[in-house]
Design a protein around this motif. Structure first.
Motif, short mmCIF file in Angstrom:
data_model
loop_
_atom_site.label_atom_id
_atom_site.label_comp_id
_atom_site.label_asym_id
_atom_site.label_seq_id
_atom_site.Cartn_x
_atom_site.Cartn_y
_atom_site.Cartn_z
N UNK A 109 1.10 17.53 12.89
CA UNK A 109 1.10 16.54 11.86
C UNK A 109 0.32 16.81 10.55
N UNK A 110 0.93 16.76 9.42
CA UNK A 110 0.24 17.13 8.18
C UNK A 110 -0.28 15.39 7.64
N UNK A 111 -1.47 15.46 7.33
CA UNK A 111 -2.06 14.35 6.74
C UNK A 111 -2.48 13.26 7.82
N UNK A 112 -3.78 12.96 8.17
CA UNK A 112 -4.18 12.15 8.82
C UNK A 112 -4.70 10.85 7.98
N UNK A 113 -3.93 10.18 7.23
CA UNK A 113 -4.20 8.99 6.65
C UNK A 113 -3.55 7.80 7.50
N UNK A 114 -3.27 6.91 6.78
CA UNK A 114 -2.44 5.85 7.35
C UNK A 114 -1.24 6.17 8.14
N UNK A 129 3.15 -12.51 -3.32
CA UNK A 129 3.24 -11.32 -4.60
C UNK A 129 2.98 -9.99 -4.26
N UNK A 130 2.25 -9.81 -3.16
CA UNK A 130 1.71 -8.42 -2.52
C UNK A 130 1.68 -8.50 -1.09
N UNK A 131 2.26 -7.41 -0.27
CA UNK A 131 2.24 -7.26 1.05
C UNK A 131 1.12 -6.18 1.79
N UNK A 132 0.93 -6.21 3.00
CA UNK A 132 -0.12 -5.26 3.22
C UNK A 132 -1.36 -5.87 3.09
N UNK A 133 -1.44 -6.88 2.94
CA UNK A 133 -2.83 -7.73 2.92
C UNK A 133 -3.78 -7.46 4.07
N UNK A 134 -5.08 -7.84 4.06
CA UNK A 134 -5.63 -7.86 5.26
C UNK A 134 -5.19 -8.94 5.94
N UNK A 165 1.02 -1.31 -0.06
CA UNK A 165 0.01 0.24 0.06
C UNK A 165 0.81 1.20 0.06
N UNK A 166 0.14 2.33 -0.52
CA UNK A 166 0.81 3.76 -0.51
C UNK A 166 -0.32 4.76 -0.49
N UNK A 167 0.04 5.94 -0.73
CA UNK A 167 -1.06 6.92 -0.71
C UNK A 167 -2.22 6.31 -1.64
N UNK A 168 -3.32 6.53 -0.93
CA UNK A 168 -4.71 6.14 -1.65
C UNK A 168 -4.87 4.58 -1.88
N UNK A 169 -4.10 3.91 -1.43
CA UNK A 169 -4.24 2.52 -1.36
C UNK A 169 -4.11 1.91 0.17
N UNK A 170 -4.71 0.57 0.15
CA UNK A 170 -4.76 0.04 1.54
C UNK A 170 -4.88 -1.69 1.32
#
Ligand code: NAD
Length: 471
Positions: free
Chosen positions: A227-232, A175-180, A146-151
């Motif tokens: 803090x700027x940005x309250x995302x992940x 093949x991908x990380x950050x999975x549920x 994941x990165x900006x805008x994805x999760x």
């Protein structure tokens, strides 16, 4: 882009500056800096009865270690230069924190809030299909995150699409990380980048002599943060700093505006308020500032830009009043703002160090996926029984009884989350110590970014040399 030079060029310039403190030959340096592969993708999707052509990229910056690794972002800012620059930062980041991967990055040029969940799923699955077709994804090839805008939701779609094409591939879940967590993810990944920001800051602030130089006392407790940005990344960095570090958050900036309170802002309550009202503005007990960049200029000990790149530029750098800037986002300070901040005596903890928690825990997730069992499954019960035996012997020998609670604490194995967090903590501390050593070894180095690049460059160069590619 900052001024005349591109984001990718500015990363290259930082590398050149650091290379002057190494003896890496020119040809090898050119190879280290080059972006090896870029996949430029265009595909159509149907939106509200019409077709829209989606622009997307995946860049693999370096193959000196495989697989390559890096997030996928959904943002309107995405272009080839941005993705190449972010892929390059991933290479230096992985080397710095001893994650044995090359750097990569992907991006889709969309504002995800303008699409329905179904449309986003279509876009994600089509993008993944293109990556599969071009051999740009796989547990031993290139592993997104994941990165900006994805999760985790997008990562689950990517995994499912990949497995549809690679049915029966035994390691496909890597093949991908950050999975549920329920889809072969790992506990602690969602908070990892923000948690890493906290560990890095805490380590940096634990050196009395270093803090004295910038007019601070030792220790993170009681310090003020904006803090700027309250995302992940931003929300976890703020929450963990507040709850585990006793940090006072005095300012927050989001898209809709920025707020300030000398008394401190309870981040948990602020997140609930934003979830309910859609905005941070109007949060009780806070003052609304002139615009969403204004909070960056507040007097504070620690500033954490955790939104996107190019937030601190030549236009506002002089007005930044923080003692330490932790670049939780990638590239939040432009190349021309950097020297202004350094001249002001501000300590900058560079992005490719301070936000490395995400890739570190992604590495743990990948290891878990390839080993096909969760951490602790094999050894926890064995260790528990062994510790029980030792405690029983201690009781027999001393004639004293160990209480149930102490016994439980001393004999239980770590949970997956505890193991992940301790691995992350160790990684962030070790990497900081390497950067600090490099800073102290070279009196001509005036900033932590250059010191960190020196560490990464030496490791990457040594990899190339040991592969026999460069003499
Ligand atoms: P995210 O999408 O979860 O959150 C980003 C937040 O920034 C959102 O809440 C958004 O509303 C806010 N924002 C956007 N524009 C803003 C503005 N002008 N002012 C204030 N706030 C604004 O993204 P994220 O995953 O938290 O990533 C943030 C940054 O951290 C990016 O630079 C990303 O590359 C970097 N990063 C993320 C990870 C990760 O694990 N997610 C790892 C390393 C680095």
């Amino acid at each position: 882009m900052s001024g005349q030079i591109s984001f990718f060029e500015s990363v290259g310039n930082y590398v050149d500056k650091a290379a002057a403190f190494t003896d890496i030959p020119k040809g090898l340096l050119q190879q280290i800096k080059a972006c090896n592969l870029v996949l430029r993708i265009r595909f159509p999707i149907r939106v509200n009865g019409d077709y829209e052509v989606i622009e997307a990229y995946r860049a693999q910056h370096s193959h000196h270690r495989l697989p390559t690794k890096g997030g996928i972002r959904y943002a309107e800012s995405v272009d080839q230069d941005e993705i190449m620059a972010l892929a390059a930062l991933m290479t230096y980041k992985c080397a710095l924190v001893d994650v044995p991967f090359g750097g990569a990055k992907g991006g889709i040029k969309i504002n995800p809030s303008k699409y329905t969940v179904e449309q986003l799923q279509n876009i994600t699955r089509r993008y993944t299909t293109e990556l599969v077709k071009k051999n740009f994804i796989g547990p031993g090839i290139d592993v997104p995150a994941p990165d900006y805008g994805t999760g985790p939701r997008e990562m689950a779609w990517i995994l499912d699409t990949y497995q549809a094409f690679r049915h029966g591939e035994i390691d496909s879940i890597g093949c991908v990380t950050g999975k549920p967590v329920t889809q072969n993810g790992i506990r602690g990944r969602a908070e990892a980048t923000g948690r890493g920001v906290f560990y890095g800051l805490r380590e940096c602030m634990s050196y009395e002599a270093d803090m004295k130089k910038i007019g601070l006392t030792k220790g993170i407790a009681g310090k003020t943060m904006v803090v700027q940005g309250l995302g992940n990344v931003g929300s976890n960095a703020a929450l963990i700093s507040q709850n585990e570090g006793d940090v006072k958050i005095i300012g927050v900036a989001e898209r809709e505006g920025s707020i300030h309170s000398e008394k401190g802002i309870d981040i948990e309550k602020l997140l609930a308020f934003r979830a309910e009202t859609g905005s941070i503005v109007g949060f009780p007990g806070t003052k609304t500032l002139a615009n969403n960049l204004a909070a960056l200029e507040l007097d504070c000990d620690i500033l954490v830009p955790a939104a996107l790149e190019n937030q601190i530029t030549r236009a506002n750098a002089e007005r930044i009043n923080a003692k330490i800037i932790a670049e939780a986002a990638n590239g939040p300070i432009t190349a021309d703002a950097d020297p202004i901040l350094i001249k002001k005596g501000i300590v900058i903890l560079p992005d490719f160090y301070i936000n490395a928690g995400g890739v570190t825990v992604s590495y743990f997730e990948w290891l878990k996926n390839l080993s096909h069992h969760r951490f602790g499954r094999l050894e926890n019960r064995f260790q528990h029984n062994a510790f029980e035996g030792i405690l029983t012997k201690v009781q027999e020998m001393t004639g004293k009884t160990i209480g149930d609670r102490e016994r439980d604490f001393l004999t239980r194995g770590g949970t997956e989350e505890e193991l992940v967090n301790s691995g992350l903590e160790d990684t962030m501390i070790n990497a900081y110590q390497q950067i600090r050593d490099s800073f102290q070894q070279h009196s001509a180095i005036s900033d932590m970014r250059t010191a960190a690049f020196v560490c990464s460059l030496k490791k990457i160069a040594s990899d190339y040399i040991s592969m026999g590619i460069f003499p």
